[in-house]
Write a protein that holds these residues in place. Structure first.
Motif, PDB file in Angstrom:
ATOM      1  N   ALA A  53      37.363  46.773  34.761  1.00 29.69           N
ATOM      2  CA  ALA A  53      37.363  45.327  34.520  1.00 29.69           C
ATOM      3  C   ALA A  53      36.369  44.864  33.437  1.00 29.69           C
ATOM      4  O   ALA A  53      36.767  44.193  32.478  1.00 29.69           O
ATOM      5  N   THR A  90      45.602  42.206  36.272  1.00 26.52           N
ATOM      6  CA  THR A  90      44.852  42.063  37.528  1.00 26.52           C
ATOM      7  C   THR A  90      43.358  41.764  37.337  1.00 26.52           C
ATOM      8  O   THR A  90      42.817  40.877  37.999  1.00 26.52           O
ATOM      9  N   ALA A  91      42.705  42.505  36.455  1.00 27.20           N
ATOM     10  CA  ALA A  91      41.248  42.309  36.300  1.00 27.20           C
ATOM     11  C   ALA A  91      40.963  40.936  35.687  1.00 27.20           C
ATOM     12  O   ALA A  91      41.436  40.623  34.595  1.00 27.20           O
ATOM     13  N   ILE A  92      40.159  40.159  36.379  1.00 30.13           N
ATOM     14  CA  ILE A  92      39.895  38.774  35.943  1.00 30.13           C
ATOM     15  C   ILE A  92      38.973  38.731  34.723  1.00 30.13           C
ATOM     16  O   ILE A  92      38.970  37.753  33.968  1.00 30.13           O
ATOM     17  N   ASN A  93      38.204  39.791  34.491  1.00 30.38           N
ATOM     18  CA  ASN A  93      37.254  39.795  33.367  1.00 30.38           C
ATOM     19  C   ASN A  93      37.929  39.584  32.020  1.00 30.38           C
ATOM     20  O   ASN A  93      37.314  39.086  31.080  1.00 30.38           O
ATOM     21  N   TRP A  96      38.364  35.912  31.677  1.00 24.98           N
ATOM     22  CA  TRP A  96      37.004  35.356  31.605  1.00 24.98           C
ATOM     23  C   TRP A  96      36.417  35.552  30.203  1.00 24.98           C
ATOM     24  O   TRP A  96      35.874  34.627  29.602  1.00 24.98           O
ATOM     25  N   ASP A 240      38.249  44.721  40.644  1.00 30.49           N
ATOM     26  CA  ASP A 240      38.850  44.128  39.436  1.00 30.49           C
ATOM     27  C   ASP A 240      38.913  42.614  39.528  1.00 30.49           C
ATOM     28  O   ASP A 240      39.043  41.921  38.521  1.00 30.49           O
ATOM     29  N   ARG A 241      38.846  42.118  40.769  1.00 27.59           N
ATOM     30  CA  ARG A 241      38.839  40.669  40.976  1.00 27.59           C
ATOM     31  C   ARG A 241      38.430  40.425  42.435  1.00 27.59           C
ATOM     32  O   ARG A 241      39.067  40.941  43.358  1.00 27.59           O
ATOM     33  N   THR A 276      33.404  39.192  37.502  1.00 28.92           N
ATOM     34  CA  THR A 276      34.587  39.679  38.229  1.00 28.92           C
ATOM     35  C   THR A 276      34.972  38.744  39.387  1.00 28.92           C
ATOM     36  O   THR A 276      35.908  39.025  40.131  1.00 28.92           O
ATOM     37  N   ASP A 278      36.687  35.600  40.834  1.00 29.14           N
ATOM     38  CA  ASP A 278      37.721  34.601  40.525  1.00 29.14           C
ATOM     39  C   ASP A 278      37.445  33.404  41.446  1.00 29.14           C
ATOM     40  O   ASP A 278      37.757  33.438  42.633  1.00 29.14           O
ATOM     41  N   ILE A 287      47.145  36.895  43.701  1.00 25.18           N
ATOM     42  CA  ILE A 287      46.596  37.790  42.656  1.00 25.18           C
ATOM     43  C   ILE A 287      47.746  38.607  42.059  1.00 25.18           C
ATOM     44  O   ILE A 287      48.502  39.240  42.812  1.00 25.18           O
TER      45      ILE A 287
END
Ligand code: MRU
Length: 356
Positions: A53, A90-93, A96, A240-241, A276, A278, A287
């Motif tokens: 992530a 999937t990974a919020i980074n 962001w 990942d989140r 990471t 959310d 998600i």
């Protein structure tokens, strides 16, 4: 951290070119790859040359630097920012980092835009290094406590690769391990192989070897019996989140490990930087869970006798397969969240306390 005794970061900028370690070649070959265009950056995220992530967030940030070099036009940057966000779901980074970059560069029409973008991408990386270092110092306390009681090597189980290769340096789940090792605490890591991409076997074990930390690769289904036999002192995984309610989305198989940990009274910690979290998604069912090509399951990769990386099919030609890449561990199975600000309960209150 070190590879063959030399210090590396996972991503850096040199002469308007982004340098990455190509993770699809590890552990068999150590290859530094140049990303020269934003398409190269998008491709490296999609094909998992870079992954994890925090690292995909940083790559997207540098992707925007590359897009300014290619075409410094605001509507192009807007379109590219959406493509970058959609390169993995999937990974919020990823979202962001792109939003953070766009906040700095949207509407900037002067020559300064490139400098602003480079500074912000570097800042994202520096911040991640500091956050991961602090995750390590906070997580170290948990390991120290176990060691002080046990006075024998601490056995830690981890899943996937939440090591320095998934971040810029230190890693999330591995940072407490690296700090404990540097403090002289004897550690042994059970490394889940993590089918189908084998991030545990190919990356976590590789990076632990390079740092001289004892580890053993296990098939993904082995953790349960090891916990049952008392051979795991604690689990530390990445994410990942993580939702504001403490639910943790991570590599497929994490949920089953958390269930086994609960049944065997093994502490199950999740290590994460605040990038990471959310804060918006309320329900984990919302998600987006990445579904990758079924070829990743039906074909296996390795080196042949001549050292060449090859793929072979292992499933019957006629069989269908399905490759969901992530799952969600409900907060109730998580002992605590190890963040850069401290350790908290996996709950809305716990996270709010730390991140007011
Ligand atoms: O599909 P990947 O390899 O990008 O997934 C990464 C993970 O799931 C890691 O376990 C992780 O903890 C998140 S990155 C620190």
């Amino acid at each position: 951290m070190k590879i063959e005794g030399k210090d590396y970061k996972t991503i850096w900028l040199k002469d308007n070119c982004v340098k990455i370690i190509d993770q699809t070649k590890l552990p068999h070959k150590f290859v530094i790859k140049d990303l020269k265009t934003v398409k190269d950056a998008i491709n490296s995220i999609k094909t998992m040359e870079v992954r994890g992530a925090p690292l995909i967030g940083a790559t997207a940030a540098y992707g925007l630097v590359l897009s300014i070099l290619e075409n410094n036009d605001q509507s192009f940057l807007k379109k590219i920012s959406e493509e970058l966000i959609n390169s993995r779901p999937t990974a919020i980074n990823l979202k962001w980092a792109v939003h953070r970059m766009m906040k700095k560069i949207a509407g900037v029409n002067s020559d300064k835009i490139l400098e602003i973008a480079i500074n912000e991408a570097k800042e994202i990386c520096e911040e991640d290094i500091n956050f991961c270092k602090n995750i390590g110092l906070n997580g170290l306390k948990i390991i120290e406590e176990i060691y002080n009681k046990k006075k024998k090597p601490v056995n830690i189980l981890t899943h996937c690769n939440a090591g320095w290769l998934a971040t810029i340096d230190w890693g999330t789940a591995t940072s407490p391990i690296y700090h404990a090792h540097k403090n002289g605490i004897p550690i042994h890591v059970w490394v889940d192989e993590t089918r189908p991409r084998n991030q545990g076997a190919n990356l976590t074990s590789y990076e632990l070897n390079e740092e001289g930390i004892k580890n053993t690769i296990i098939a993904d289904n082995t953790g349960g019996i090891l916990m049952n036999r008392g051979e795991v002192d604690l689990c530390i995984v990445g994410t990942d989140r993580t939702l504001a309610n403490g639910d943790v989305c991570n590599k497929i198989g994490t949920y089953l490990k958390a269930l086994a940990a609960k049944d065997n009274n093994v502490p199950f910690y999740v290590a994460l930087p605040s990038s990471t979290i959310d804060w918006e998604t309320k329900n984990s069912k919302e998600i987006p869970i990445e579904e990758r090509s079924s070829d990743e399951l039906s074909e296996i990769e390795g080196v042949d006798q001549n050292g060449k990386i090859i793929k072979v099919r292992i499933y019957p030609q006629k069989s269908k397969s399905m490759n969901l890449a992530f799952d969600v561990t409900p907060a109730k199975y998580v002992t605590g969240l190890i963040t850069e600000k401290g350790i908290c309960e996996a709950s809305e209150n716990g996270l709010k306390e730390l991140f007011k």
